[in-house]
Scaffold this motif. Structure first.
Motif, short mmCIF file in Angstrom:
data_model
loop_
_atom_site.label_atom_id
_atom_site.label_comp_id
_atom_site.label_asym_id
_atom_site.label_seq_id
_atom_site.Cartn_x
_atom_site.Cartn_y
_atom_site.Cartn_z
N UNK A 58 0.60 -1.14 0.42
CA UNK A 58 -0.07 0.35 0.18
C UNK A 58 0.96 1.46 0.44
N UNK A 59 0.19 2.38 -0.37
CA UNK A 59 0.76 3.38 -0.10
C UNK A 59 1.68 4.09 0.81
N UNK A 60 0.42 3.70 1.77
CA UNK A 60 1.22 4.66 3.48
C UNK A 60 2.51 3.89 3.50
N UNK A 61 2.31 2.74 4.09
CA UNK A 61 4.28 2.64 4.09
C UNK A 61 5.08 2.80 3.50
N UNK A 62 4.57 3.00 1.99
CA UNK A 62 5.50 2.96 1.10
C UNK A 62 5.87 4.30 0.72
N UNK A 63 4.93 5.14 0.97
CA UNK A 63 5.41 6.58 1.20
C UNK A 63 6.24 7.11 2.30
N UNK A 112 -1.42 8.68 3.99
CA UNK A 112 -1.70 7.69 5.62
C UNK A 112 -3.33 8.77 4.95
N UNK A 113 -3.55 9.64 4.58
CA UNK A 113 -5.14 9.99 4.91
C UNK A 113 -6.01 9.19 3.23
N UNK A 114 -4.93 9.48 2.52
CA UNK A 114 -5.90 9.01 0.72
C UNK A 114 -5.58 7.44 1.15
N UNK A 115 -4.56 6.82 1.81
CA UNK A 115 -4.61 5.38 1.81
C UNK A 115 -5.66 4.13 2.49
N UNK A 116 -5.52 5.01 3.41
CA UNK A 116 -6.74 4.60 4.09
C UNK A 116 -8.11 4.54 4.48
N UNK A 117 -8.20 6.45 3.97
CA UNK A 117 -9.80 6.76 3.68
C UNK A 117 -10.32 6.17 1.99
N UNK A 118 -9.53 6.56 1.06
CA UNK A 118 -10.21 6.37 -0.18
C UNK A 118 -9.55 4.78 -0.80
N UNK A 119 -8.06 4.48 -0.64
CA UNK A 119 -8.41 2.65 -1.14
C UNK A 119 -8.30 1.73 -0.11
#
Length: 282
Positions: free
Chosen positions: A86-91, A250-257
């Motif tokens: 996911x993008x949260x951990x990657x970013x 984090x906001x986009x990864x958790x909230x959108x995806x």
């Protein structure tokens, strides 16, 4: 603050785009190769590299060639990591790559390592370990076992690229010219590789490359301009960029995806923010 905001949003938008492309089974390599001509031209128009400085590059060519290979490779690894964790951990892992230049400065270039920096490095390594943590499950497939490797690749890749850019700058080469040549070489090498492997070209992948190239260059240009506009407050730029990317991702990864984070991963995000803050204070 406008340039800093743009830099953060462009950086996160790159991860969002790569995640969407992965979900749609689009060949990210083709998107990356199509993005480099766009970034190449934007570098020319926005940063205006001095071509007459080519003769002054000298030994920096070895570093530039390394950048030409690493830049597309790290983008591909970034896409793999986003698909895996996911993008949260990657970013967050990408932002933690700032640890590597600091360690290199101590081990290779003779800089002093203070107690504050040691504390920051410890926080960073703990954060990285927490971000790659996944609960053990029976019968894990190959992709699941490779997850930490992709995240480590993002962290190490961006850290090494940062060191290379700093070394080129120390040798007196202009940053715009270095970026200009590196983008051109990266696109050419990846294009040759795709031709050799006889890839089946995808129109939608190439179209997405235009957006990827614009976002990538937008991130770099806005970050440079933020440093210029806020030249008396580099702390705002440094901390704002790193913490901002982690927060927005984090906001986009958790909230959108709807990406799921376990408790250890959440602790890792908090440690990452703490690492950025402590290393700046050091």
């Amino acid at each position: 603050m406008m340039y800093l905001t743009i830099a953060v949003l462009c950086s996160v938008a790159v991860s969002v785009l790569l995640k969407i492309l992965r979900q749609r089974n689009i060949d990210i390599r083709q998107t990356i190769v199509a993005g480099y001509p766009v970034a190449f031209l934007l570098t020319w128009f926005l940063l205006k590299p001095d071509i007459s400085g080519l003769s002054l590059l000298g030994s920096a060519w070895g570093i530039i060639i390394a950048l030409g290979v690493l830049l597309p490779a790290v983008f591909i690894i970034l896409g793999r990591a986003i698909a895996a964790v996911g993008m949260v951990a990657t970013d967050a892992a990408q932002r933690l790559s700032l640890i590597i230049p600091i360690v290199a400065a101590f081990l290779l270039f003779g800089e002093m390592l203070t107690g504050t920096r040691i504390f920051g490095l410890v926080l960073g390594f703990l954060a990285l370990g927490a971000l790659v943590y996944r609960p053990q499950q029976g019968g894990m497939d190959k992709q699941a076992r490779q997850t930490p490797l992709w995240l480590f690749g993002v962290w190490a890749g961006y850290g090494i690229i940062d060191i290379l850019f700093k070394q080129v700058a120390k040798q007196g080469s202009a940053f715009p010219l270095t970026l200009f040549i590196s983008f051109g070489l990266a696109g050419l090498l990846l294009f040759i590789y795709l031709l050799i492997t006889r890839v089946r070209w995808q129109g939608n992948a190439l179209m997405a490359g235009v957006l990827l190239g614009a976002l990538n260059m937008g991130n770099i240009y806005a970050y440079v301009r933020a440093h210029q506009v806020l030249s008396e407050s580099p702390s705002i730029v440094f901390t704002g960029m790193n913490v901002g990317v982690i927060a927005v991702a984090t906001i986009i990864g958790v909230g959108v995806f709807k990406e799921r984070l376990n408790r250890i991963n959440i602790i890792g995000l908090l440690l990452a923010v703490g690492c950025v803050a402590v290393l700046f204070l050091a």
